[in-house]
Design a protein around this motif. Structure first.
Motif, mmCIF file in Angstrom:
data_model
loop_
_atom_site.group_PDB
_atom_site.id
_atom_site.type_symbol
_atom_site.label_atom_id
_atom_site.label_comp_id
_atom_site.label_asym_id
_atom_site.label_seq_id
_atom_site.Cartn_x
_atom_site.Cartn_y
_atom_site.Cartn_z
ATOM 1 N N GLU A 181 0.814 -1.221 0.000
ATOM 2 C CA GLU A 181 0.000 0.000 0.000
ATOM 3 C C GLU A 181 0.841 1.263 0.000
ATOM 4 O OE1 GLU A 181 -3.627 0.615 2.909
ATOM 5 O OE2 GLU A 181 -2.339 -1.012 3.558
ATOM 6 N N PHE A 182 2.013 1.185 0.667
ATOM 7 C CA PHE A 182 2.846 2.372 0.874
ATOM 8 C C PHE A 182 4.239 2.193 0.275
ATOM 9 C CE2 PHE A 182 -0.383 2.874 4.055
ATOM 10 C CZ PHE A 182 -0.513 4.247 4.241
ATOM 11 N N GLU A 183 4.747 3.302 -0.254
ATOM 12 C CA GLU A 183 6.115 3.353 -0.758
ATOM 13 C C GLU A 183 6.937 4.105 0.296
ATOM 14 O OE1 GLU A 183 6.859 2.529 -4.306
ATOM 15 O OE2 GLU A 183 8.815 2.440 -3.274
ATOM 16 N N THR A 184 8.054 3.538 0.724
ATOM 17 C CA THR A 184 8.820 4.181 1.807
ATOM 18 C C THR A 184 10.227 4.548 1.368
ATOM 19 O OG1 THR A 184 7.572 3.020 3.518
ATOM 20 C CG2 THR A 184 9.726 3.846 4.162
ATOM 21 N N THR A 185 10.654 5.744 1.772
ATOM 22 C CA THR A 185 12.039 6.170 1.574
ATOM 23 C C THR A 185 12.707 6.252 2.942
ATOM 24 O OG1 THR A 185 11.189 7.535 -0.219
ATOM 25 C CG2 THR A 185 13.479 7.875 0.395
ATOM 26 N N PHE A 186 13.922 5.713 3.018
ATOM 27 C CA PHE A 186 14.665 5.686 4.285
ATOM 28 C C PHE A 186 15.789 6.715 4.245
ATOM 29 C CE2 PHE A 186 12.712 1.596 3.620
ATOM 30 C CZ PHE A 186 12.186 1.275 4.868
ATOM 31 N N TYR A 187 15.954 7.448 5.328
ATOM 32 C CA TYR A 187 16.992 8.478 5.412
ATOM 33 C C TYR A 187 17.906 8.199 6.600
ATOM 34 C CZ TYR A 187 13.788 10.976 2.333
ATOM 35 O OH TYR A 187 12.972 11.323 1.291
ATOM 36 N N SER A 188 19.221 8.205 6.343
ATOM 37 C CA SER A 188 20.171 8.035 7.458
ATOM 38 C C SER A 188 20.428 9.389 8.089
ATOM 39 C CB SER A 188 21.505 7.481 6.963
ATOM 40 O OG SER A 188 21.287 6.481 6.042
ATOM 41 N N ILE A 189 19.397 9.968 8.631
ATOM 42 C CA ILE A 189 19.481 11.299 9.236
ATOM 43 C C ILE A 189 19.044 11.143 10.682
ATOM 44 C CG2 ILE A 189 18.405 13.584 9.242
ATOM 45 C CD1 ILE A 189 18.120 13.299 6.202
ATOM 46 N N GLY A 190 19.704 11.893 11.577
ATOM 47 C CA GLY A 190 19.367 11.761 12.995
ATOM 48 C C GLY A 190 19.532 10.311 13.417
ATOM 49 N N ASP A 191 18.491 9.741 14.013
ATOM 50 C CA ASP A 191 18.554 8.337 14.422
ATOM 51 C C ASP A 191 17.849 7.433 13.406
ATOM 52 O OD1 ASP A 191 19.368 6.292 16.156
ATOM 53 O OD2 ASP A 191 17.470 6.317 17.228
ATOM 54 N N GLY A 192 17.779 7.882 12.147
ATOM 55 C CA GLY A 192 17.141 7.075 11.111
ATOM 56 C C GLY A 192 15.668 7.426 10.994
ATOM 57 N N VAL A 193 15.314 8.010 9.863
ATOM 58 C CA VAL A 193 13.942 8.485 9.665
ATOM 59 C C VAL A 193 13.414 7.878 8.360
ATOM 60 C CG1 VAL A 193 12.517 10.557 9.339
ATOM 61 C CG2 VAL A 193 14.540 10.673 10.802
ATOM 62 N N SER A 194 12.120 7.524 8.326
ATOM 63 C CA SER A 194 11.549 7.073 7.059
ATOM 64 C C SER A 194 10.297 7.871 6.756
ATOM 65 C CB SER A 194 11.212 5.589 7.120
ATOM 66 O OG SER A 194 10.148 5.377 8.016
ATOM 67 N N VAL A 195 9.997 7.967 5.466
ATOM 68 C CA VAL A 195 8.787 8.648 5.021
ATOM 69 C C VAL A 195 8.025 7.672 4.122
ATOM 70 C CG1 VAL A 195 7.819 10.580 3.746
ATOM 71 C CG2 VAL A 195 9.925 10.903 5.066
ATOM 72 N N SER A 196 6.794 7.363 4.508
ATOM 73 C CA SER A 196 5.959 6.440 3.736
ATOM 74 C C SER A 196 4.809 7.212 3.097
ATOM 75 C CB SER A 196 5.391 5.353 4.631
ATOM 76 O OG SER A 196 6.423 4.733 5.376
ATOM 77 N N ILE A 197 4.571 6.915 1.832
ATOM 78 C CA ILE A 197 3.503 7.584 1.077
ATOM 79 C C ILE A 197 2.644 6.507 0.441
ATOM 80 C CG2 ILE A 197 2.992 9.214 -0.798
ATOM 81 C CD1 ILE A 197 5.843 10.306 -0.405
ATOM 82 N N LYS A 198 1.330 6.742 0.448
ATOM 83 C CA LYS A 198 0.425 5.775 -0.155
ATOM 84 C C LYS A 198 0.673 5.678 -1.659
ATOM 85 C CE LYS A 198 -3.837 4.977 2.032
ATOM 86 N NZ LYS A 198 -4.984 5.750 2.450
ATOM 87 N N LYS A 199 0.748 4.446 -2.163
ATOM 88 C CA LYS A 199 1.027 4.243 -3.575
ATOM 89 C C LYS A 199 -0.143 4.701 -4.442
ATOM 90 C CE LYS A 199 4.223 0.381 -3.077
ATOM 91 N NZ LYS A 199 4.403 -1.050 -3.128
#
Ligand code: SAH
Ligand code: MG
Length: 190
Positions: free
Chosen positions: A172-190
């Motif tokens: 359902e969701f597409e996620t991008t992972f960022y090695s920022i801070g303690d690791g952050v991800s952003v998920s968006i509905k496909k």
């Protein structure tokens, strides 16, 4: 002052967002014109306050189960004059039923429950909304190959790894992972 909150958190071992992490989140909110936010895990209100300070039109609902932290967050929000922008709920997030929909859901609570938080609150997302998750690196322990001594920490790391797989394989969701801070991800509905 924002600095005072950061110092308090440091002195009292309150795991507020790391500097790069919060800056990333604030930029993301500005760039994507996010106006309504549901936060799971208020602690002392630091991230809620930072987000609300961006724009008078931004409204934050934040859930915290620890009574002491909740009270402190209430006081901090009052002191910043943000009571009209931030609504706090004292309860375990799993007991809270919310009908409203939000532009962004920020998951920053018990690290072992992220899949459950995601599944529970995804219905509260606006059509083009985002789910942001913090601490996917868990102090670098998720990426390390070294043996982790504490059984408890090992368990949390395993759960975070499961969450990462869950996000990667999510239909359902597409996620991008960022090695920022303690690791952050952003998920968006496909
Ligand atoms: N977002 C905050 C930091 C939150 S720390 C900031 O960056 O400023 C995580 C908080 O989540 C802790 O205070 C903890 O008590 C709370 N928490 C953990 N599990 C929870 C749950 N199931 N429901 C509500 N709050 C929870
Ligand atoms: Mg965090």
């Amino acid at each position: 002052m924002v600095r005072t909150l950061e110092e308090y958190a440091l002195e009292n071992n309150i795991p507020i967002m790391q500097k790069d992490g919060i800056e990333f989140l604030l930029d993301f909110i500005k760039e994507n014109n996010v106006k309504s936010i549901l936060e799971i895990g208020t602690a002392i209100g630091y991230s809620a306050i930072r987000m609300a300070l961006l724009d008078k039109e931004i409204k934050v609902t934040s859930i915290e189960r620890d009574e002491q932290r909740f009270s402190l967050a209430m006081k901090n929000i009052y002191d910043f004059g943000l009571a009209d922008q931030i609504e706090l709920i004292l309860d375990d997030a799993f007991n809270v039923k919310i009908d409203k929909k939000y532009d962004l859901i920020f998951i920053d609570a018990a690290k072992s429950q992220y899949i459950k938080f995601f599944e529970k609150f995804k219905i509260n997302l606006n059509e083009h909304g985002y789910i942001v998750s913090d601490n996917l690196s868990f102090h670098g322990l998720v990426e390390t190959n070294e043996e982790i001594k504490s059984r408890n920490v090992r368990g949390i790391v395993r759960k975070i790894k499961n969450y990462i797989v869950f996000l990667k394989e999510n239909e359902e969701f597409e996620t991008t992972f960022y090695s920022i801070g303690d690791g952050v991800s952003v998920s968006i509905k496909k």
